[in-house]
Every structure is written in C-alpha cells, then in structure tokens.
Design a protein around this motif. Structure first.
Motif, PDB file in Angstrom:
ATOM      1  N   TRP A 117      28.707   9.681  -6.937  1.00 47.55           N
ATOM      2  CA  TRP A 117      29.265   8.800  -7.961  1.00 47.55           C
ATOM      3  C   TRP A 117      30.121   9.589  -8.943  1.00 47.55           C
ATOM      4  CZ3 TRP A 117      29.585   3.671  -8.364  1.00 47.55           C
ATOM      5  CH2 TRP A 117      30.032   3.157  -9.580  1.00 47.55           C
ATOM      6  N   ARG A 118      29.596  10.712  -9.379  1.00 48.26           N
ATOM      7  CA  ARG A 118      30.341  11.521 -10.366  1.00 48.26           C
ATOM      8  C   ARG A 118      31.602  12.107  -9.747  1.00 48.26           C
ATOM      9  NH1 ARG A 118      24.703  13.669 -11.588  1.00 48.26           N
ATOM     10  NH2 ARG A 118      24.017  12.480 -13.419  1.00 48.26           N
ATOM     11  N   PHE A 121      33.442   8.078  -7.861  1.00 46.85           N
ATOM     12  CA  PHE A 121      33.444   6.687  -8.327  1.00 46.85           C
ATOM     13  C   PHE A 121      33.086   6.550  -9.801  1.00 46.85           C
ATOM     14  CE2 PHE A 121      32.136   6.600  -3.802  1.00 46.85           C
ATOM     15  CZ  PHE A 121      33.254   5.966  -3.287  1.00 46.85           C
ATOM     16  N   ASP A 122      33.402   7.528 -10.600  1.00 48.34           N
ATOM     17  CA  ASP A 122      32.994   7.474 -11.999  1.00 48.34           C
ATOM     18  C   ASP A 122      33.924   6.562 -12.807  1.00 48.34           C
ATOM     19  OD1 ASP A 122      31.588   7.928 -14.270  1.00 48.34           O
ATOM     20  OD2 ASP A 122      32.439   9.899 -14.678  1.00 48.34           O
ATOM     21  N   ILE A 127      26.920   0.217  -7.818  1.00 44.00           N
ATOM     22  CA  ILE A 127      26.049   0.772  -6.793  1.00 44.00           C
ATOM     23  C   ILE A 127      25.053  -0.306  -6.383  1.00 44.00           C
ATOM     24  CG2 ILE A 127      24.221   2.464  -6.310  1.00 44.00           C
ATOM     25  CD1 ILE A 127      25.542   4.364  -8.251  1.00 44.00           C
ATOM     26  N   VAL A 148      26.745   3.060 -15.203  1.00 45.21           N
ATOM     27  CA  VAL A 148      26.744   2.354 -13.930  1.00 45.21           C
ATOM     28  C   VAL A 148      25.979   1.047 -14.024  1.00 45.21           C
ATOM     29  CG1 VAL A 148      24.618   3.245 -12.868  1.00 45.21           C
ATOM     30  CG2 VAL A 148      26.603   2.820 -11.443  1.00 45.21           C
ATOM     31  N   LEU A 197      29.173   2.554  -3.853  1.00 48.87           N
ATOM     32  CA  LEU A 197      28.091   3.176  -3.103  1.00 48.87           C
ATOM     33  C   LEU A 197      27.036   2.136  -2.740  1.00 48.87           C
ATOM     34  CD1 LEU A 197      27.271   6.452  -5.100  1.00 48.87           C
ATOM     35  CD2 LEU A 197      28.200   6.347  -2.799  1.00 48.87           C
TER      36      LEU A 197
END
Length: 293
Positions: A117-118, A121-122, A127, A148, A197
């Motif tokens: 994620w970091r 997709f940050d 998620i 998130v 994710l």
C-alpha cells in the motif's frame, strides 16, 4: 493431580507447577505457557505479574475458576477460546468459537499488504479483506494505515459480529465497513474498480488432510473457516474469477496459502493475472501468494 488443584489454598507458584504437570500429562505441547496464560486470565493480570508475586495466594473462587479452565484445556479446548482473547500483530483481539483463531503466520500477510500500500497505493483507494473472520487482518491494516478505508466481508454473521467488536475495540470502526455474504459478491456494485489491494486468508486446508489436523483445531475451530475443497483452493479459484471486477488496473491480490499450493495456482491462473511472488514465513514455508491484475 488429575482431579483438580485440591482443597488447600495455593499460592501462584504452586498453582502454576501443579497446572503445568496436569496439562503436560494431558498432552498439551505448551503446558507451561497455557498454565500461565490461563492463570493470568483468572487473576486479570499480565503473565509477568505471576513471577513478581509468586507467593500470592489464590482465593477459593479463583482456584475453582482456574481448575475449570484447566479441565477444559486438558480436554483439548484452545486457550484463546478459554480466555476469549488472542494477540495478533501486537494487538489483542477478541475471539469466539465462531471465528478461526488468528495465527502468527498471518502477520506476514498484514505486513506485505501495508508495505505494498505504501509503495503503490498511498492515495484514495481501498483495501478489501475477504473472509475476515475475527477482523484481525482488516483491523490491523486500518490501525497501520490511518488514511485507508477497509472493506471486510464474511459469509458468517457471527464472525462479522466479532470483527465489528474488534474494530470498535481498536477505534477503527469508522474506517472498516463490514459486509455479510459470499467472498467479493458481498460488496455493493459501487466498489467495482476501486480496490487497490485485496487480501484473503480463506479456508485452504484440503479435505484430504482433515485427519492430520491437531485435535484442538479439528474439534473446536469452525470447519467453515478451515476446509477449502479437495486441494484447498476451491474458494481461491472463485475469488480469482471475481476480483478483476473490483481491482484497479495493476491492483494486487495477496492470498495466504499452504506450502505446495502456489505451484497449483500458478499453473491455472486465469488470463490477465500475473504472479508477482511467493513469500515465505519465518519458518521458511510458502505462506503468501502475490498476484497482479
């Protein structure tokens, strides 16, 4: 000794010694730890406290409660169900017989999801945790990633009730949305194309290995959360078919599996999927499959 702790008033050290012998004789592989955890639960203290005051006497009520818990543990009931608690990724989670007991091996899935994620997709994506059970994965990710939003699904209403309780307990209930239903089909259509994710620790024990499970797992943990068809991958095949509709381009799927299953999945990946890697747990066993769509 097999019939209880006796009628005399015991101190902590003596009670632990007697309980450890009793559980070891019953076949517990972690007799001393079990004895400590259960006594700390009865006394509402940390395990370390037991060694600070070994001479402290147990009341008659405490001895009776401890004896009852030891009897159930000696019969095979898991410690986590006896205490109603289990530590996972540094946090304490409520567990009941409605949910699978969180395992340390699953922490790898949480660690990888937070890392991806970091890295990728940050921003304003989401998620999903499919088959959330106790909510250990969903809640841990919400705690680790303050920005998130997590969507958590489970087919069991009883499991979702436990997961919600854990989200409230860890102050992330406003960022974890729970949906009851079958895998990703539980999610409303509005979430299509919005997930960066998807994490899943679905039932992956092959039916053929039912007889190989430890008795405390086989007889006490929910079979709905354990068995995944003949080769353990039935639910994952269905998830792979559902996931493209919900993932953004380049979205990732992280799946907890058993050793040997990654090779099976890799051979039959549907079009559009790419195997990014197979991650090993601390024991060096295949534990998480990472896929991209």
């Amino acid at each position: 000794m097999q019939h209880g702790l006796g009628g005399c008033q015991l101190d902590i050290a003596t009670a632990l010694f007697a309980a450890t012998r009793r559980l070891r004789a019953a076949g517990s592989p972690s007799a001393r730890l079990d004895a400590e955890v259960l006594l700390a639960h009865v006394l509402s203290c940390e395990r370390l406290h037991l060694y600070r005051v070994p001479e402290q006497k147990l009341s008659a009520g405490q001895q009776a409660q401890y004896d009852a818990l030891l009897q159930r543990r000696a019969a095979g009931e898991p410690v986590a169900y006896l205490t109603g608690r289990r530590e996972f990724y540094g946090r304490e989670f409520i567990v009941t017989p409605a949910v699978l007991i969180p395992r340390p091996e699953t922490e790898l899935l949480v660690e990888l999801a937070a890392q991806r994620w970091r890295e990728r997709f940050d921003h304003a994506l989401y998620i999903a945790d499919i088959g959330t059970g106790s909510g250990a994965i969903a809640v841990s990710l919400a705690c680790l990633l303050p920005r998130v939003r997590v969507l958590a699904t489970d087919v069991s209403p009883a499991a979702l009730a436990v997961a919600l309780e854990n989200a409230v307990r860890h102050a992330v209930a406003q960022r974890v949305a729970f949906y009851q239903g079958d895998l990703l089909a539980a999610l409303p259509a509005e979430w299509a194309g919005r997930l960066g994710l998807i994490c899943a620790n679905l039932p992956y024990v092959p039916e053929t290995e039912r007889g190989q499970l430890p008795p405390d797992v086989l007889h006490y943990e929910p079979h709905l959360a354990l068995f995944g068809g003949p080769d353990g991958l039935a639910l994952y095949r269905r998830l792979l078919a559902q996931a493209p509709r919900f993932l953004v381009p380049g979205g990732r799927l992280l799946l907890e599996i058993a050793p040997g299953q990654p090779e099976i999945l890799a051979r039959e990946l549907p079009p559009g999927w790419r195997l990014c890697g197979v991650h090993l747990d601390l024991a060096g066993r295949e534990r998480v499959v990472e896929l991209e769509y």
